[in-house]
Design an enzyme around this catalytic site. Structure first.
Site, PDB file in Angstrom:
ATOM      1  N   GLU A 167      52.620  38.451  -2.563  1.00 30.03           N
ATOM      2  CA  GLU A 167      51.194  38.717  -2.760  1.00 30.03           C
ATOM      3  C   GLU A 167      50.634  39.739  -1.776  1.00 30.03           C
ATOM      4  O   GLU A 167      49.769  40.536  -2.134  1.00 30.03           O
ATOM      5  CB  GLU A 167      50.402  37.413  -2.631  1.00 30.03           C
ATOM      6  CG  GLU A 167      50.637  36.412  -3.734  1.00 30.03           C
ATOM      7  CD  GLU A 167      50.017  36.840  -5.051  1.00 30.03           C
ATOM      8  OE1 GLU A 167      48.874  37.327  -5.037  1.00 30.03           O
ATOM      9  OE2 GLU A 167      50.687  36.692  -6.084  1.00 30.03           O
ATOM     10  N   ASP A 192      45.088  46.105 -11.912  1.00 26.57           N
ATOM     11  CA  ASP A 192      45.773  45.223 -12.853  1.00 26.57           C
ATOM     12  C   ASP A 192      44.821  44.683 -13.919  1.00 26.57           C
ATOM     13  O   ASP A 192      45.158  43.759 -14.650  1.00 26.57           O
ATOM     14  CB  ASP A 192      46.439  44.069 -12.123  1.00 26.57           C
ATOM     15  CG  ASP A 192      45.447  43.170 -11.388  1.00 26.57           C
ATOM     16  OD1 ASP A 192      44.258  43.530 -11.314  1.00 26.57           O
ATOM     17  OD2 ASP A 192      45.868  42.115 -10.880  1.00 26.57           O
ATOM     18  N   THR A 204      41.171  41.799  -6.069  1.00 29.44           N
ATOM     19  CA  THR A 204      42.068  40.717  -5.682  1.00 29.44           C
ATOM     20  C   THR A 204      41.869  40.477  -4.198  1.00 29.44           C
ATOM     21  O   THR A 204      41.854  41.431  -3.415  1.00 29.44           O
ATOM     22  CB  THR A 204      43.538  41.091  -5.967  1.00 29.44           C
ATOM     23  OG1 THR A 204      43.711  41.273  -7.368  1.00 29.44           O
ATOM     24  CG2 THR A 204      44.485  40.002  -5.485  1.00 29.44           C
TER      25      THR A 204
END
Length: 264
Positions: free
Chosen positions: A49, A67, A72
């Protein structure tokens, strides 16, 4: 870095205790919820991650990784487009109404389910990083991770009779894919896997079942993002499985996105 929109899943966090790993033949082998294994799990997930084994360094992480899920952020890849980042900030604001992210709640509600930054730029990323310096917000991230991802994954894996490796395989899948029931979400991946092989709880062989689960998951990753790097499955979890390391014992060595990681 979930790759599927979260459904309205609200699972109350139940204290999860370490379980025996009967499948591995070690009755006293700790499950993923034991302190040492849970710490190890966070480190392995962080390698994929956040590109680091120091998962605690990721509380303030935030970027749009293109994405389709907006920003994120944080230790588990909470996303502005997949509802979990909104849920985190809402719960945190209930306890700390004057926090630096509260003023972005209207915008977060508007962009939920999209990749839009409308109402968030230019100040949201700076506000996230600033709030992440507060122990209360770091604790809120930990709690949301455990409630929505770690706890549900471990409990489902325990019911399926899986050892520490299997519990981790479920955990990483629910982090990446989200806990929904669609074909590319965790629930859908598991449903497809149990059609290919029996779980240990059903009398099946754990290594055969986990191989089937990883096959299905890899297919789901390709469906979500054709051409996307699948090394977190291929050269990490698959490697542990091929080594027969069902208890996820250290030392461990794996590769993600071309980088080799080791835990002694």
């Amino acid at each position: 870095m979930k790759r599927a929109l979260l459904t309205a899943l609200s699972v109350a966090l139940v204290a999860v205790t370490g379980c025996s790993s009967a499948a591995s033949g070690k009755e006293d082998a700790p499950g993923l919820a034991s302190p040492a294994k849970k710490e190890l799990a966070q480190r392995i997930v962080a390698s994929a991650e956040n590109g680091t084994l120091d998962w605690r360094s990721a509380y303030g992480y935030i970027e749009d990784i293109d994405d389709g899920q907006g920003y994120t952020a944080g230790i588990i890849g909470f996303c502005t487009g997949t509802h979990d980042l909104l849920a985190l900030v809402e719960k945190y604001t209930e306890k700390r109404p004057g926090n630096g992210l509260a003023r972005y709640l209207p915008a977060l509600r508007e962009v939920d389910g999209t990749d839009s930054h409308e109402g968030l730029d230019p100040g949201f990323t700076a506000a996230w990083k600033a709030e992440a310096k507060r122990p209360e917000f770091r604790a809120a991230q930990d709690a949301e991770r455990d409630t929505e991802y770690f706890g549900p994954a471990v409990r489902r894996a325990e019911r399926d009779g899986l050892s520490a490796l299997g519990q981790f395989v479920y955990y990483d899948a629910i982090v990446y894919h989200g806990p929904g029931d669609g074909p590319t979400s965790f629930g859908g991946i598991r449903a497809a896997a149990v059609k290919r092989a029996d779980t240990p709880a059903e009398g099946g062989d754990e290594e055969e079942y986990l191989a089937a689960f990883l096959d299905v998951r890899r297919e789901a990753m390709g469906e979500l993002h054709p051409g996307h790097d699948t090394s977190r499955v291929d050269t990490a979890q698959r490697r542990f499985l091929e080594e027969g390391n069902l208890d996820l014992d250290t030392p461990l060595e794996w590769e993600v996105y071309g980088v080799t990681y080791k835990v002694a």
